[in-house]
Structure formats: C-alpha cells, structure tokens
Design an enzyme around this catalytic site. Structure first.
Site, PDB file in Angstrom:
ATOM      1  N   HIS A   1       0.794  -1.231   0.000  1.00  0.00           N
ATOM      2  CA  HIS A   1       0.000   0.000   0.000  1.00  0.00           C
ATOM      3  C   HIS A   1       0.826   1.281   0.000  1.00  0.00           C
ATOM      4  O   HIS A   1       0.279   2.375  -0.108  1.00  0.00           O
ATOM      5  CB  HIS A   1      -0.930   0.047   1.215  1.00  0.00           C
ATOM      6  CG  HIS A   1      -0.211   0.370   2.490  1.00  0.00           C
ATOM      7  ND1 HIS A   1       0.426  -0.574   3.228  1.00  0.00           N
ATOM      8  CD2 HIS A   1      -0.027   1.549   3.135  1.00  0.00           C
ATOM      9  CE1 HIS A   1       0.971   0.005   4.291  1.00  0.00           C
ATOM     10  NE2 HIS A   1       0.724   1.290   4.252  1.00  0.00           N
TER      11      HIS A   1
HETATM   12  C1  UD1 Z   1      -2.262   5.940   5.185  1.00  0.00           C
HETATM   13  C2  UD1 Z   1      -0.993   6.565   5.744  1.00  0.00           C
HETATM   14  C3  UD1 Z   1       0.124   5.550   5.734  1.00  0.00           C
HETATM   15  C4  UD1 Z   1      -0.296   4.278   6.440  1.00  0.00           C
HETATM   16  C5  UD1 Z   1      -1.594   3.754   5.855  1.00  0.00           C
HETATM   17  C6  UD1 Z   1      -2.059   2.565   6.655  1.00  0.00           C
HETATM   18  C7  UD1 Z   1      -0.714   8.994   5.331  1.00  0.00           C
HETATM   19  C8  UD1 Z   1      -0.014  10.011   4.521  1.00  0.00           C
HETATM   20  N1  UD1 Z   1      -0.577   7.724   4.936  1.00  0.00           N
HETATM   21  O1  UD1 Z   1      -1.996   5.613   3.831  1.00  0.00           O
HETATM   22  O2  UD1 Z   1       1.253   6.077   6.402  1.00  0.00           O
HETATM   23  O3  UD1 Z   1       0.730   3.316   6.283  1.00  0.00           O
HETATM   24  O4  UD1 Z   1      -2.581   4.771   5.928  1.00  0.00           O
HETATM   25  O5  UD1 Z   1      -2.961   1.786   5.940  1.00  0.00           O
HETATM   26  O6  UD1 Z   1      -1.360   9.325   6.284  1.00  0.00           O
HETATM   27  N2  UD1 Z   1      -9.328   4.702   0.753  1.00  0.00           N
HETATM   28  C9  UD1 Z   1     -10.551   4.067   0.671  1.00  0.00           C
HETATM   29  N3  UD1 Z   1     -11.167   3.733   1.841  1.00  0.00           N
HETATM   30  C10 UD1 Z   1     -10.674   4.005   3.062  1.00  0.00           C
HETATM   31  C11 UD1 Z   1      -9.430   4.668   3.128  1.00  0.00           C
HETATM   32  C12 UD1 Z   1      -8.773   5.004   1.970  1.00  0.00           C
HETATM   33  O7  UD1 Z   1     -11.060   3.800  -0.409  1.00  0.00           O
HETATM   34  O8  UD1 Z   1     -11.295   3.660   4.085  1.00  0.00           O
HETATM   35  C13 UD1 Z   1      -8.621   5.021  -0.515  1.00  0.00           C
HETATM   36  C14 UD1 Z   1      -8.931   6.409  -1.061  1.00  0.00           C
HETATM   37  O9  UD1 Z   1      -8.939   6.321  -2.452  1.00  0.00           O
HETATM   38  C15 UD1 Z   1      -7.738   7.213  -0.587  1.00  0.00           C
HETATM   39  C16 UD1 Z   1      -6.614   6.194  -0.642  1.00  0.00           C
HETATM   40  O10 UD1 Z   1      -7.217   4.972  -0.262  1.00  0.00           O
HETATM   41  O11 UD1 Z   1      -7.488   8.323  -1.397  1.00  0.00           O
HETATM   42  C17 UD1 Z   1      -5.452   6.501   0.278  1.00  0.00           C
HETATM   43  O12 UD1 Z   1      -5.898   6.688   1.626  1.00  0.00           O
HETATM   44  P1  UD1 Z   1      -5.062   7.607   2.644  1.00  0.00           P
HETATM   45  O13 UD1 Z   1      -5.646   7.492   3.994  1.00  0.00           O
HETATM   46  O14 UD1 Z   1      -4.873   8.959   2.074  1.00  0.00           O
HETATM   47  O15 UD1 Z   1      -3.638   6.960   2.614  1.00  0.00           O
HETATM   48  P2  UD1 Z   1      -3.183   5.443   2.812  1.00  0.00           P
HETATM   49  O16 UD1 Z   1      -2.557   4.996   1.552  1.00  0.00           O
HETATM   50  O17 UD1 Z   1      -4.293   4.654   3.382  1.00  0.00           O
HETATM   51  N1  UDP Z   2      -3.861  -5.415   8.705  1.00  0.00           N
HETATM   52  C1  UDP Z   2      -5.144  -5.932   8.810  1.00  0.00           C
HETATM   53  N2  UDP Z   2      -5.792  -6.332   7.662  1.00  0.00           N
HETATM   54  C2  UDP Z   2      -5.227  -6.237   6.429  1.00  0.00           C
HETATM   55  C3  UDP Z   2      -3.913  -5.705   6.340  1.00  0.00           C
HETATM   56  C4  UDP Z   2      -3.262  -5.283   7.486  1.00  0.00           C
HETATM   57  O1  UDP Z   2      -5.675  -6.042   9.908  1.00  0.00           O
HETATM   58  O2  UDP Z   2      -5.878  -6.608   5.446  1.00  0.00           O
HETATM   59  C5  UDP Z   2      -3.162  -4.977   9.922  1.00  0.00           C
HETATM   60  C6  UDP Z   2      -1.821  -5.618  10.130  1.00  0.00           C
HETATM   61  O3  UDP Z   2      -1.971  -6.865  10.787  1.00  0.00           O
HETATM   62  C7  UDP Z   2      -1.099  -4.584  10.968  1.00  0.00           C
HETATM   63  C8  UDP Z   2      -1.655  -3.274  10.449  1.00  0.00           C
HETATM   64  O4  UDP Z   2      -2.882  -3.605   9.800  1.00  0.00           O
HETATM   65  O5  UDP Z   2      -1.433  -4.717  12.337  1.00  0.00           O
HETATM   66  C9  UDP Z   2      -0.710  -2.637   9.478  1.00  0.00           C
HETATM   67  O6  UDP Z   2      -1.335  -1.566   8.856  1.00  0.00           O
HETATM   68  P1  UDP Z   2      -0.937  -1.044   7.417  1.00  0.00           P
HETATM   69  O7  UDP Z   2      -0.153  -2.067   6.698  1.00  0.00           O
HETATM   70  O8  UDP Z   2      -2.181  -0.543   6.791  1.00  0.00           O
HETATM   71  O9  UDP Z   2      -0.083   0.253   7.759  1.00  0.00           O
HETATM   72  P2  UDP Z   2       1.439   0.522   8.197  1.00  0.00           P
HETATM   73  O10 UDP Z   2       1.755  -0.369   9.336  1.00  0.00           O
HETATM   74  O11 UDP Z   2       2.293   0.290   6.998  1.00  0.00           O
HETATM   75  O12 UDP Z   2       1.425   1.959   8.556  1.00  0.00           O
END
Ligand code: UD1
Ligand code: UDP
Length: 361
Positions: free
Chosen positions: A206
């Site tokens: 991601h």
């Molecule tokens: C965010 C964090 C990242 C973290 C990740 C965990 C920032 C800059 N990034 O990244 O550090 O590792 O969360 O998962 O804060 N979207 C949906 N549904 C949701 C949420 C997001 O469809 O419930 C889609 C949207 O198109 C959105 C995109 O995902 O634009 C990215 O979501 P966003 O929260 O901006 O960043 P993440 O990639 O999730």
């Molecule tokens: N996780 C989850 N379901 C998923 C993918 C990840 O519950 O489908 C959990 C995972 O076990 C870990 C956390 O989400 O505890 C990690 O989050 P993510 O990878 O979104 O973000 P990051 O740690 O890179 O910020």
C-alpha cells in the site's frame, strides 16, 4: 487527568487498542477518543473497533480522503475545535499518518502537551509523506515513546532532550500478545480462502512510493505473478492499491494467479501471517508482525525504519526493481530464519506509556 487520543488510520486503531485498555485500568484517567475519518471503509476502520474492543470514538470528524494539504488542513481545523471544547491535559498520537500530524499540530498551537507513540523512527527519505509527518510530530512532542534503541538514538541525535524520550517497546507487540489466542480461536480465514497452513505466501502492498510509481507497481505485479507460479499467494488488497491497479488495468492479470481479497480484519490478518511460509510486504506493521510470528519477511522498499529486523536476519529489504528480483528473493528466503531475540519489549509497552503520562503531566 484527561487524555485526548487522535486516530484515523488502520494501524492506529491496532496500536490505540493497547493503550486505551491500559488507560482504563488507571484510576482517575479519562480518555477521549477522536477518529479523524481518514480510513472509513468498514474493513479499514469499524472491524478493528469491534474485534479489538476499542470504545466507540467520542468524536468522529468524518474527514475522509483527499490530497495531503486538504486532508491534513481539514483535520487540523476540526481537531482544534474539539481540543478547545474538551480542554485535555495531553494529546496522544500514534505513528506517522496525516491524522498524527494534524493532531500534533493542533495541540502544539494550543500549548497542549503531546505524547507520541512510535517516536524516533526514521527512513531518512524525506520524499515519504510519513517521514515528514513523524519528524514534525516528534519535534512538537513533550513525551516521546520510542519502540527501539535505534529510535532513541535518532531522537537524541536530532537534539531532543533525553529526559523526554522513553524507550517502552512496541505497542503492536502488546496487541499481538493480547489478541493472539482470540485470533487462533475465532478466525476461519484459512478455510474461507481455501489455503493450508504453511502453504502460501502472504502479501500486502500500500505504500505510496510503490503504488504511485508505475515502474515499481509493474515490477510488484510481475513479481507477485511469478511468485504465484510456485506458491499460492494471498493478497488482501488495500483500497489505495486496488484503486491504482484498477485504473492501470492490471487487476485482472494479477487476480488470474494471485488470490486477491478485500482487506481483512485484525484477527484474520494475524492468522494469515502466522500460518504463512513467507510474508511479502511494504507495510511497517506487517514487517514487525512477521517477526512476532517468526515468519520470514521480504520488504519491498528501498529502506526500512525497522532496521533491527534486517540486522537480525528476519527481514530482507528488496527494492521492487523487477519481477525477477522479487521472485528470486522470495525463493531464497522461504524457510530462512533470523536470530532469536525479543526486539520489541515484553508486551507491556502500553502500561509503561500510561504510567509515564500520569507521572510526567
Ligand atoms: C495511510 C498513511 C500511511 C499508512 C496507511 C495505513 C498517510 C499520509 N498515509 O496511507 O502512512 O501506512 O494509511 O494503511 O497518512 N481509501 C478508501 N477507503 C478508506 C481509506 C482510503 O477507499 O477507508 C482510498 C482512497 O482512495 C484514498 C486512498 O485509499 O485516497 C489513500 O488513503 P489515505 O488514507 O490517504 O492513505 P493510505 O494509503 O491509506
Ligand atoms: N492489517 C489488517 N488487515 C489487512 C492488512 C493489514 O488487519 O488486510 C493490519 C496488520 O496486521 C497490521 C496493520 O494492519 O497490524 C498494518 O497496517 P498497514 O499495513 O495498513 O499500515 P502501516 O503499518 O504500513 O502503517
């Protein structure tokens, strides 16, 4: 004492569950939980509140997705209003997301002390949005909870007074220990997906630096397809990655070979991790969980904040330059093990955090 916690993204719910539980055990400590709404799909948010016994947020700001500036700015304005109404003694933030930065900035402007959990991590790559968020948050914080020795050293090196830095281990380890048995007892994910323990590779992708750079994403897709020629590959797909793959027209080619499913809840993820032959990821949290469950990990990034995992031999950094490189690395690492040890504390980080907050603020 009133603590106001700001969360918004999936890994923060998982971290906050441990500290929230510890705070409830301290007499006189009240926690006000604020959800920014950064993650909003049920499988990115509500499932964690249900499974990890986190109280419903007192305030849900409903900000949702957006560009960095717009999203962080809207959060900042909304959190400021909540802080003015709630007047907490401390604002607690986790990790490095836009929700973290907004919480910290709103508190700093109102002179409310900030406690930062997962302080001191550095990739030294300022192009990562997370790196900017964590550096700024650390420098605005009064209490910095560092999970590792390296994190402590990073903070001291940046001039943060040592008296503000507390090495407490990692709250994700607390959560892993607390919910490990529940996952084992309740999760049906292996039979639901039709995979056998020890006979698949688990993948999670991601990170913006991978999804938003077409050459890197193409290498990852090719790598996963190649790995899937030899192993079953399970990929619970983050919505960011799903969207980009769909737009690029690559999702069908991937799904032909790889078992792609929607994001799973924490208990299912733990079961998938624990039973995998190998984990292929760019997630911060998943790298550590691979280590908790002693599963070899290949991290598709140029650098990692969790350097001790690489040093101890549990994790191999592999920049996604081509599908061949990824597949060869997986082949090489399946069945490998790293050095024994306990890199992330003893599972009592949350209790230590709550005690430090109580004693210092
Ligand atoms: C965010 C964090 C990242 C973290 C990740 C965990 C920032 C800059 N990034 O990244 O550090 O590792 O969360 O998962 O804060 N979207 C949906 N549904 C949701 C949420 C997001 O469809 O419930 C889609 C949207 O198109 C959105 C995109 O995902 O634009 C990215 O979501 P966003 O929260 O901006 O960043 P993440 O990639 O999730
Ligand atoms: N996780 C989850 N379901 C998923 C993918 C990840 O519950 O489908 C959990 C995972 O076990 C870990 C956390 O989400 O505890 C990690 O989050 P993510 O990878 O979104 O973000 P990051 O740690 O890179 O910020």
């Amino acid at each position: 004492m009133k603590i106001l916690t700001v969360v918004g993204a999936r890994p923060q719910f998982i971290k906050a569950s441990a500290v929230s539980r510890a705070a409830r055990e301290v007499a006189g400590m009240q926690e006000v939980l604020v959800h920014t709404g950064q993650h909003y799909d049920a499988n990115m948010s509500q499932v964690f509140f249900d499974e990890l016994e986190i109280p419903a947020p007192a305030r849900h700001l409903g900000i949702g997705s957006g560009g960095h500036g717009a999203q962080t700015g809207q959060m900042l304005a909304a959190i400021e209003e909540v802080l003015l109404a709630e007047q907490p003694d401390c604002v607690l933030v986790y990790g490095d997301t836009n929700s973290t930065l907004a919480g910290a900035l709103a508190a700093a402007k109102l002179h409310i002390p900030i406690a930062h959990v997962e302080a001191g991590l550095r990739s030294f790559n300022r192009r990562m949005p997370e790196e900017v968020n964590r550096v700024l948050t650390d420098h605005a914080s009064s209490l910095l909870f560092a999970p590792t020795d390296v994190a402590v050293r990073n903070l001291v090196h940046e001039g943060i007074p040592a008296g503000q830095v507390f090495q407490v281990g990692d709250v994700m380890f607390d959560t892993a220990l607390f919910f490990g048995q529940k996952a084992q007892a309740q999760s049906q994910v292996l039979s639901r997906l039709g995979v056998q323990s020890g006979q698949y590779v688990l993948a999670s992708i991601h990170r913006a630096e991978n999804t938003d750079v077409p050459e890197r994403l193409a290498a990852i897709v090719d790598g996963l397809r190649r790995v899937a020629e030899q192993y079953r590959v399970v990929l619970p797909l983050h919505p960011r990655t799903q969207k980009v793959l769909q737009e690029a027209g690559w999702l069908d080619a991937l799904s032909e070979r790889v078992l792609v499913c929607p994001p799973v809840g924490y208990l299912d993820m733990v079961q998938l991790e624990r039973n995998a032959q190998l984990i292929l990821t760019d997630s911060g949290g998943v790298q550590k969980e691979a280590y908790f469950y002693e599963v070899p990990c290949v991290t598709l990034r140029d650098e990692t904040e969790w350097v001790e995992l690489v040093e101890s031999g549990w994790n191999a950094l592999t920049p996604p330059v081509s599908g061949e490189v990824i597949a060869a690395r997986v082949q090489e690492r399946v069945g490998s093990r790293g050095a024994p040890g306990q890199l992330y504390g003893a599972g009592d980080s949350a209790r230590q955090i709550v005690q430090v907050i109580r004693d210092h603020l």
